[in-house]
Design a protein around this motif. Structure first.
Motif, PDB file in Angstrom:
ATOM      1  N   HIS A 164      -9.193  -8.617  -3.627  1.00  0.00           N
ATOM      2  CA  HIS A 164     -10.017  -8.103  -2.519  1.00  0.00           C
ATOM      3  C   HIS A 164     -11.496  -8.426  -2.727  1.00  0.00           C
ATOM      4  O   HIS A 164     -12.204  -8.728  -1.778  1.00  0.00           O
TER       5      HIS A 164
ATOM      6  N   GLY B 237      -2.965   1.537 -12.829  1.00  0.00           N
ATOM      7  CA  GLY B 237      -4.218   0.910 -13.252  1.00  0.00           C
ATOM      8  C   GLY B 237      -4.101  -0.611 -13.288  1.00  0.00           C
ATOM      9  O   GLY B 237      -4.987  -1.320 -12.794  1.00  0.00           O
TER      10      GLY B 237
ATOM     11  N   CYS C 193      -5.069  -5.793  -7.285  1.00  0.00           N
ATOM     12  CA  CYS C 193      -5.480  -5.671  -5.876  1.00  0.00           C
ATOM     13  C   CYS C 193      -6.984  -5.914  -5.792  1.00  0.00           C
ATOM     14  O   CYS C 193      -7.465  -6.692  -4.963  1.00  0.00           O
ATOM     15  N   LYS C 194      -7.726  -5.219  -6.664  1.00  0.00           N
ATOM     16  CA  LYS C 194      -9.184  -5.300  -6.611  1.00  0.00           C
ATOM     17  C   LYS C 194      -9.678  -6.726  -6.848  1.00  0.00           C
ATOM     18  O   LYS C 194     -10.558  -7.218  -6.143  1.00  0.00           O
ATOM     19  N   ALA C 195      -9.085  -7.385  -7.861  1.00  0.00           N
ATOM     20  CA  ALA C 195      -9.555  -8.725  -8.213  1.00  0.00           C
ATOM     21  C   ALA C 195      -9.485  -9.653  -7.006  1.00  0.00           C
ATOM     22  O   ALA C 195     -10.378 -10.472  -6.785  1.00  0.00           O
TER      23      ALA C 195
ATOM     24  N   GLY D  50      -3.515  -1.889  -9.617  1.00  0.00           N
ATOM     25  CA  GLY D  50      -4.748  -1.715  -8.837  1.00  0.00           C
ATOM     26  C   GLY D  50      -5.803  -2.736  -9.225  1.00  0.00           C
ATOM     27  O   GLY D  50      -6.538  -3.233  -8.375  1.00  0.00           O
ATOM     28  N   GLY D  51      -5.862  -3.058 -10.507  1.00  0.00           N
ATOM     29  CA  GLY D  51      -6.811  -4.075 -10.952  1.00  0.00           C
ATOM     30  C   GLY D  51      -6.535  -5.418 -10.287  1.00  0.00           C
ATOM     31  O   GLY D  51      -7.464  -6.143  -9.913  1.00  0.00           O
TER      32      GLY D  51
ATOM     33  N   MET E 152       2.231   1.684  -3.449  1.00  0.00           N
ATOM     34  CA  MET E 152       1.131   2.068  -4.339  1.00  0.00           C
ATOM     35  C   MET E 152       0.738   3.521  -4.105  1.00  0.00           C
ATOM     36  O   MET E 152       0.389   4.234  -5.042  1.00  0.00           O
ATOM     37  N   GLY E 153       0.768   3.936  -2.832  1.00  0.00           N
ATOM     38  CA  GLY E 153       0.425   5.322  -2.497  1.00  0.00           C
ATOM     39  C   GLY E 153       1.351   6.298  -3.206  1.00  0.00           C
ATOM     40  O   GLY E 153       0.906   7.322  -3.743  1.00  0.00           O
TER      41      GLY E 153
ATOM     42  N   ALA F  71       0.405   6.081  -7.031  1.00  0.00           N
ATOM     43  CA  ALA F  71      -0.904   6.684  -7.318  1.00  0.00           C
ATOM     44  C   ALA F  71      -0.845   8.193  -7.126  1.00  0.00           C
ATOM     45  O   ALA F  71      -1.437   8.954  -7.893  1.00  0.00           O
TER      46      ALA F  71
ATOM     47  N   ALA G 208       0.832  -1.213   0.000  1.00  0.00           N
ATOM     48  CA  ALA G 208       0.000   0.000   0.000  1.00  0.00           C
ATOM     49  C   ALA G 208       0.862   1.258   0.000  1.00  0.00           C
ATOM     50  O   ALA G 208       0.570   2.222  -0.712  1.00  0.00           O
TER      51      ALA G 208
END
Ligand code: HEM
Ligand code: HEM
Lengths: 151, 200
Positions: free
Chosen positions: A144, A134, A140-142, A137-138, A42-43, A46, A39
């Motif tokens: 989570h 992008g 991470c989302k997948a 993050g995709g 990533m911070g 981003a 994170a």
């Protein structure tokens, strides 16, 4: 005052010792620390992609290299049997992980693929950071969406 | 019950009930709520379109709030939000196999209208402050709340989406109940604006 401090110091010793010995607590703390490191980097990326942090090539490349390194770690080994939410407190790891460990691994491989080459992809200008964020993050989302408890 | 609660009242007329803006509001709401919902569940990982579709819903709700105070009488909240007495009274005739000829949202239906509007407003609020820790789909207002709140908001937003699904399913089921049990078509008035109502 000194008495209280001494008592407090003494009280923490056995607690710390217990924490060290408990493999379940350790595995949870370790993976949460792992995610925090993801994170933080990533911070940085981003923030640069959005312009909240000023772009600098070395900083961006370092953050991306950190994520690449983390993605090389065998994260699934930190998901010990018996460390799911519902079995123990203080974790958001859903039991579904253990029901389909192969898919969980595949989700982590997704992050590894997204991270491959990131440290060079983010060089050459702030405009190059967004697409990398992008992709990462995709991934991470997948994971989570399926394996992390919400809220 | 030989002369039921709706029987002894006045003549039935076709009137212009729903104004054009209210009708446009409803069908745009349907379009964008469905779009938001589907994009949320099945859309691309980068949720930009979901966010924009949600903002359109937010705009529609703001319009509806204003219209509820300054719009034509049938659109006004004061016209259809009624007390428990009126709701109980309406429910007595609810299962009669005849149209209600009600001049607007009936007192019971009003509860459903308010529940849907409130659930959507809450959904937008939780969406705006959500932080799912993926660094790409962070609600634009997430940084204004505590980190505990912005992660909890993700859970609320998920629950809210289930609640909205339920409310909409009930809404559509009741419309079908009116159509086939009470022989009253409520959809046509929402399209043309014209409805058969009983003068009282
Ligand atoms: C996402 C789906 C939907 C949402 C969120 C929704 C929401 C609403 C809302 C908020 C109202 C109150 C209108 C106002 O005064 O502002 C309403 C009324 C109405 N809706 Fe929907 N609706 C949905 C889908 C549908 C569908 C699919 C139909 C058609 C079968 C439908 C038919 C109607 C009718 C006929 C009314 C007027 C009811 C009456 O006469 O009191 N709706 N809807
Ligand atoms: C009518 C309005 C909206 C509806 C019906 C809706 C619906 C949904 C649904 C169904 C999901 C998937 C949840 C899940 O599978 O657990 C979702 C996720 C999400 N929505 Fe919305 N949403 C709306 C508005 C918004 C708005 C306005 C925002 C932000 C500005 C937003 C931000 C998000 C975010 C960040 C997620 C991902 C959360 C996660 O990773 O689980 N939504 N939404």
């Amino acid at each position: 005052m000194r008495l209280i401090l001494t008592a407090a110091a003494l009280a923490t010793i056995p607690l710390a010792a217990i924490a060290q010995d408990d493999p379940i607590r350790n595995t949870i703390e370790a993976r949460q620390g792992f995610y925090k490191m993801l994170a933080i980097n990533m911070g940085t990326l981003a923030g640069m992609a959005k312009g909240d942090i000023e772009y600098d090539e070395t900083g961006a490349s370092l953050a991306a290299a950190n994520i690449e390194a983390l993605a090389g770690y065998d994260l699934p080994s930190l998901f010990l049997e018996g460390s799911a939410s519902g079995e123990v407190d203080g974790t958001a790891a859903l039991p579904d992980i253990w029901e389909d460990m192969d898919d969980f691994r595949a989700k982590f491989d997704g992050l590894r693929e997204a991270a491959a080459g990131a440290s060079t992809a983010v060089t050459g200008g702030a405009g190059n950071v967004g697409p990398v964020v992008g992709k990462l993050g995709g991934a991470c989302k997948a994971c989570h969406d399926d394996y992390r408890e919400k809220g | 019950m030989s002369d039921g609660p709706v029987k002894q009242m006045g003549a039935i007329d076709e009137v212009r009930l729903w104004d054009p803006l209210l009708r446009a509001f409803h069908w745009l709401l349907v379009l964008f709520v469905v779009t938001s919902w589907l994009l949320g569940k099945f859309g691309p990982d980068q949720m930009t379109l979901h966010f924009w579709s949600g903002y359109v819903v937010a705009g529609l709700l703001i319009f509806r709030l204003v219209w509820g105070f300054v719009g034509p009488p049938p659109a006004r909240f004061s016209h259809f939000i009624r007390g428990p007495g009126a709701i109980a009274g309406y429910m007595r005739g609810m299962f009669l196999r005849q149209p209600s000829y009600w001049p607007g949202h009936n007192p019971l239906g009003a509860l459903s209208v308010i529940a849907m509007l409130a659930a959507l407003a809450a959904q937008i609020t939780t969406g705006l402050i959500s932080d799912p820790d993926d660094y790409i789909n962070v609600g634009p207002l997430a940084s204004y709340v505590s980190s505990a709140t912005r992660s909890k908001a993700v859970g609320w937003h998920g629950l809210g989406s289930t609640l909205i699904l339920l409310l909409v399913l009930i809404h559509v089921a009741v419309i079908l109940f009116y159509r086939f049990w009470k022989h009253e078509n409520l959809v046509k008035p929402m399209i043309t604006g014209k409805k058969l109502i009983r003068r009282r």
